[in-house]
Scaffold this motif. Sequence first.
Motif, PDB file in Angstrom:
ATOM      1  N   ARG A  92      26.721  -7.360  -9.987  1.00  0.00           N
ATOM      2  CA  ARG A  92      27.805  -6.694  -9.260  1.00  0.00           C
ATOM      3  C   ARG A  92      27.750  -5.180  -9.453  1.00  0.00           C
ATOM      4  NH1 ARG A  92      32.777 -11.052 -10.366  1.00  0.00           N
ATOM      5  NH2 ARG A  92      32.093 -12.559  -8.769  1.00  0.00           N
ATOM      6  N   GLU A  93      26.957  -4.741 -10.430  1.00  0.00           N
ATOM      7  CA  GLU A  93      26.821  -3.310 -10.716  1.00  0.00           C
ATOM      8  C   GLU A  93      25.420  -2.771 -10.412  1.00  0.00           C
ATOM      9  OE1 GLU A  93      27.823  -2.905 -14.805  1.00  0.00           O
ATOM     10  OE2 GLU A  93      29.871  -3.689 -14.556  1.00  0.00           O
ATOM     11  N   HIS A  94      24.418  -3.659 -10.381  1.00  0.00           N
ATOM     12  CA  HIS A  94      23.028  -3.235 -10.191  1.00  0.00           C
ATOM     13  C   HIS A  94      22.358  -4.102  -9.134  1.00  0.00           C
ATOM     14  CE1 HIS A  94      23.023  -0.717 -13.867  1.00  0.00           C
ATOM     15  NE2 HIS A  94      23.816  -1.658 -14.359  1.00  0.00           N
ATOM     16  N   GLU A  95      21.457  -3.500  -8.393  1.00  0.00           N
ATOM     17  CA  GLU A  95      20.707  -4.253  -7.395  1.00  0.00           C
ATOM     18  C   GLU A  95      19.657  -5.143  -8.045  1.00  0.00           C
ATOM     19  OE1 GLU A  95      17.642  -3.510  -3.640  1.00  0.00           O
ATOM     20  OE2 GLU A  95      18.778  -1.841  -4.474  1.00  0.00           O
ATOM     21  N   SER A  96      19.111  -4.686  -9.163  1.00  0.00           N
ATOM     22  CA  SER A  96      17.997  -5.388  -9.795  1.00  0.00           C
ATOM     23  C   SER A  96      18.092  -5.280 -11.312  1.00  0.00           C
ATOM     24  CB  SER A  96      16.672  -4.784  -9.318  1.00  0.00           C
ATOM     25  OG  SER A  96      15.583  -5.254 -10.086  1.00  0.00           O
ATOM     26  N   LEU A  97      17.566  -6.293 -12.001  1.00  0.00           N
ATOM     27  CA  LEU A  97      17.470  -6.232 -13.453  1.00  0.00           C
ATOM     28  C   LEU A  97      16.515  -5.126 -13.900  1.00  0.00           C
ATOM     29  CD1 LEU A  97      17.260  -9.990 -14.556  1.00  0.00           C
ATOM     30  CD2 LEU A  97      19.277  -8.517 -14.487  1.00  0.00           C
ATOM     31  N   GLU A  98      15.665  -4.689 -13.006  1.00  0.00           N
ATOM     32  CA  GLU A  98      14.739  -3.610 -13.335  1.00  0.00           C
ATOM     33  C   GLU A  98      15.484  -2.378 -13.849  1.00  0.00           C
ATOM     34  OE1 GLU A  98      11.057  -1.098 -11.281  1.00  0.00           O
ATOM     35  OE2 GLU A  98      12.468  -2.184 -10.014  1.00  0.00           O
ATOM     36  N   ASP A  99      16.665  -2.120 -13.296  1.00  0.00           N
ATOM     37  CA  ASP A  99      17.435  -0.944 -13.705  1.00  0.00           C
ATOM     38  C   ASP A  99      17.685  -0.926 -15.210  1.00  0.00           C
ATOM     39  OD1 ASP A  99      17.551  -0.416 -11.018  1.00  0.00           O
ATOM     40  OD2 ASP A  99      19.653  -0.998 -10.769  1.00  0.00           O
ATOM     41  N   LEU A 100      17.772  -2.108 -15.818  1.00  0.00           N
ATOM     42  CA  LEU A 100      18.120  -2.205 -17.236  1.00  0.00           C
ATOM     43  C   LEU A 100      16.912  -2.081 -18.151  1.00  0.00           C
ATOM     44  CD1 LEU A 100      20.588  -3.387 -15.678  1.00  0.00           C
ATOM     45  CD2 LEU A 100      20.934  -4.913 -17.616  1.00  0.00           C
ATOM     46  N   PHE A 101      15.707  -2.082 -17.564  1.00  0.00           N
ATOM     47  CA  PHE A 101      14.494  -2.017 -18.377  1.00  0.00           C
ATOM     48  C   PHE A 101      13.700  -0.726 -18.166  1.00  0.00           C
ATOM     49  CE2 PHE A 101      15.070  -6.661 -18.452  1.00  0.00           C
ATOM     50  CZ  PHE A 101      14.767  -6.951 -19.779  1.00  0.00           C
ATOM     51  N   LEU A 102      14.198   0.195 -17.367  1.00  0.00           N
ATOM     52  CA  LEU A 102      13.450   1.414 -17.071  1.00  0.00           C
ATOM     53  C   LEU A 102      13.113   2.185 -18.345  1.00  0.00           C
ATOM     54  CD1 LEU A 102      15.394   2.673 -13.918  1.00  0.00           C
ATOM     55  CD2 LEU A 102      13.162   1.544 -13.977  1.00  0.00           C
TER      56      LEU A 102
END
Length: 254
Positions: free
Chosen positions: A114-124
């Motif tokens: 609900r806050e991010h399009e992708s889990l990728e955002d959390l691993f950058l």
Amino acid sequence: MLQQDIIDLLNEKADFYNNTSFIENDPIQIPHRFDNKQDIEIAGFLSASIAWGNRKAIIKNADLMMELTENSPYDFVLNFKNSDLEKFPDKAAHRTFHMEDFKYFLKQFQRIYREHESLEDLFLLKNDETNFYHSIERFRKEFLKEEHRAHKHVSSPYKNSASKRIMMFLRWMVREDNRGVDFGIWKNIDQAYLSIPLDVHTANISRKLNLVTRKQNDWKTLEELDLVLRQLNAKDPAIYDYALFGLGISKEFE
């Protein structure tokens, strides 16, 4: 430097096992059922999270989790209510990964998507980072918001864990070589920074090939292995996961 015959062996086995026939008996077959990026992420993370023990059992139990999310994990995650989770069977999802852990993961996915399009955002990765040591911890901080027994299923490099299951998930999402196994759907993370999923089998083969000297299967050993594999292939060191895995299952070094 490694002897040339060892280098040749690793390259040969990596090429041999890195093809679509690998998918049939591996947990990666679960996210391969989907085309949508977020479906692949959720199915991949859940499958990797239970990737220990018998591979047939892993696939069977990952399949059950997909059934419980109505074989549409992203849509389910976005729209489920607590009453939907109450209908889940009262049984273990996979060994010590209980159904309550599965439900906790789904609730965290709902909050995050609900806050991010992708889990990728959390691993950058940040500019000065060349591995996922800090990245995984940033992900853990965001994913494990509320206290829960499920925390033990997301391992921590800060506690010197090799984080095998998260590394497997990252390989699936980041690595791209057009061989049809890994997805390569995360475009903002360079696969040059990947490490292999280090477990008992890949670690033992690594020692027999003199790739590492440490006896523990931990983060420090993973970093030692990184130094070697990145010399062999600086752009794609994680390709040697196929070689080490393949040598393990073929039992060539027993």
